[in-house]
Design an enzyme around this catalytic site. Structure first.
Site, short mmCIF file in Angstrom:
data_model
loop_
_atom_site.label_atom_id
_atom_site.label_comp_id
_atom_site.label_asym_id
_atom_site.label_seq_id
_atom_site.Cartn_x
_atom_site.Cartn_y
_atom_site.Cartn_z
N ASP A 82 0.66 -1.15 -0.06
CA ASP A 82 -0.14 -0.21 -0.06
C ASP A 82 0.82 1.14 0.36
OD1 ASP A 82 0.69 -1.21 2.66
OD2 ASP A 82 -0.31 0.84 3.35
N GLU A 149 0.32 -0.56 5.50
CA GLU A 149 1.13 -0.98 6.32
C GLU A 149 1.43 0.74 7.42
OE1 GLU A 149 4.99 0.94 7.55
OE2 GLU A 149 3.96 1.61 6.53
ZN LIG Z 1 6.85 2.97 3.79
#
Ligand SMILES: [Zn+2]
Length: 495
Positions: A82, A149
């Site tokens: 992401d 993340e």
């Molecule tokens: Zn990162």
């Protein structure tokens, strides 16, 4: 391989930049990674690599060893799929729709009006380019590509650790060229809840607000040792100092916006007898002067101000006011221990991030961090003691353990050897006082993981100014290629 635009013509390594550019055309905001997951899945199919996905949607792609390196230890290469999709409101481009317009600016690659997604597109592109190139030797590899993340390490937190058999993990999400990172802090949130009964106000009392503003704030982990003022602590101090000479009653105390940041703003509503208003103003002003002097060298903008207020509830009694301000005074905030391994690095810290008044209750929310898990119980015990002394309770949420530096690590030895061989000088070996995905991942696998993290120079991530230094990408690539080779050599010999 993806086609190249003129912007990337001539950049090395070509296959890396081809994959990187392909990623710029794929939408991959956190929690909505399906298009990029499909992209990776199709690529793995095309190359005959086994792909596994867990319930958290993280991917592991298994890549067999190069001929002759089959006996080497399995290495996990890791990055996140992401990206933060920020854009200037006027920009026609939008990463969330797979529209990133690459721009070359001297040695830098950036995006027109949006985030670039080098964080962490460089990791994904590097893994793909590396394992496609049959001339690059490596042992068995597991490519771990996590999701979400950027929203609290959600993907890593949901990782099914049984998918990983590797004993060495190389994280490719560092943003500083020339550094090998070998540690990070774990974290625990706590909330001290104190119930304090209110009583009707005396007739004619004056309501005032006391506010703290002007501090620089900053990251509550990596910035905790900079001597910045904590607005909630400053507010508590000013009120306590005033209370030693002027009686008043607290109505509310609130401050901070995020557990992750040093609070820059805080405010209290107080109720003062009309004949004591001037004395109260004087006392707060006097406190303001000593507080400003205390921070003269580290946070000179901080100031405590008084204005008119509006009582939204009955005040706490004077005794309850004293009890609540004592609790604010006792909550520790700042560095608690320094790293035994690295100069100027904090090992353990705690930061009071939020104060919240809700009904009769005051809540003080702290985030405590350490790379040394065994140091944490004492920090939590201190906060628990504050809660108990103040007649309150402690709520605790363990987030993840720390990654404690191991200077004898085989992964670090390989990183140093390759770095010195390729660049002719030693790397900076360091750790960070903040959270990294690696720490969460190591907590999800049953076996020991020897870990190392590095990456190219990325600046202003998460903003439309995000940029990556092109020459450092080539350095990052050479280091990565060398490290997987080195790790498979030593293991190959042992096997
Ligand atoms: Zn990162």
């Amino acid at each position: 391989m993806a086609t190249e635009t003129s912007i990337l013509t001539g950049l090395e390594p070509r296959s890396f930049w081809g994959h990187f550019e392909a990623l710029t055309r794929i939408s991959r905001p956190s929690r909505q990674e399906e298009p990029v997951i499909e992209h990776v899945r199709a690529w793995a199919d095309q190359h005959g690599f086994e792909l596994q996905q867990d319930a958290g949607r993280n991917l592991v792609i298994r890549v067999p060893a190069s001929p002759g390196r089959e006996g080497a230890p399995t290495v996990v290469l890791q990055g996140h799929l992401d990206m933060v999709c920020e854009r200037d409101p006027s920009s026609p481009n939008d990463p969330a729709e797979g529209r990133i317009e690459l721009v070359r600016d001297g040695e830098w690659l950036t995006a027109d009006g949006t985030t670039l997604g080098a964080d962490d597109g460089v990791a994904i592109a590097a893994m793909m380019a590396l394992v496609e190139d049959e001339s690059l030797p490596h042992g068995p590899l597991e490519l771990l590509m996590t999701v979400a993340e950027e929203v609290g390490l959600e993907g890593a937190n949901a990782l099914d650790g049984t998918m990983l058999s590797g004993t060495i993990l190389v994280n490719l999400d560092s943003e500083e060229d020339g550094r090998l990172t070998v540690g990070c802090a774990g974290s625990t949130d706590t909330w001290i809840h104190i119930e304090a009964p209110r009583e009707p106000d005396t007739a004619g009392a004056v309501t005032l607000t006391v506010t703290v503003s002007g501090g620089q704030g900053g990251h509550s982990g990596s910035g905790i040792a900079l001597g910045r003022s904590n607005a909630i602590k400053v507010l508590g101090r000013a009120l306590r100092e005033a209370l030693t000479s002027v009686p008043f009653r607290l109505v509310s105390l609130d401050g901070g916006k995020s557990r992750n940041a040093i609070p820059r703003d805080a405010g209290a509503v107080v109720s003062v007898a009309p004949d004591r208003e001037d004395a109260f103003r004087d006392a707060v002003q006097k406190a303001n002067e000593t507080i400003r002097d205390a921070f003269a060298k580290t946070d000179s903008g901080v100031s405590v101000d008084i204005g008119p207020g509006e009582a939204t509830a009955e005040p706490w009694t004077e005794a309850q006011t004293q009890r609540l301000l004592d609790a604010v005074a006792l909550v520790p905030t700042g560095p608690l221990a320094l790293s035994p391994d690295f100069d100027d690095l904090v090992e353990t810290s705690t930061s009071l991030g939020e104060a919240i008044t809700e009904g009769d209750r005051l809540t003080l929310h702290s985030l405590s961090r350490s790379s040394n898990d065994s140091a944490m119980p004492e920090v939590i015990a201190t906060l628990d003691a504050v809660a108990r002394l103040a007649g309150g309770t402690l709520e605790e949420k363990f987030n993840y353990g720390g990654w404690r530096p191991n200077l004898d690590s085989a992964a670090l030895a390989a990183g140093k050897t390759v770095y010195e061989r390729v660049f002719g000088e030693p790397p900076i070996v360091t750790a960070v006082h903040a959270g990294l995905e690696s720490a969460v991942i190591s907590g999800k696998v049953d076996h020991e993981l020897d870990m190392l993290s590095f990456g190219p120079q990325i600046e202003f991530p998460h903003s439309p100014d995000e940029r990556v230094s092109v020459p450092t990408v080539e350095r990052f690539w050479k280091l990565l290629v060398g490290v997987v080779d080195e790790l498979s050599r030593s293991g190959g010999r042992r096997a």
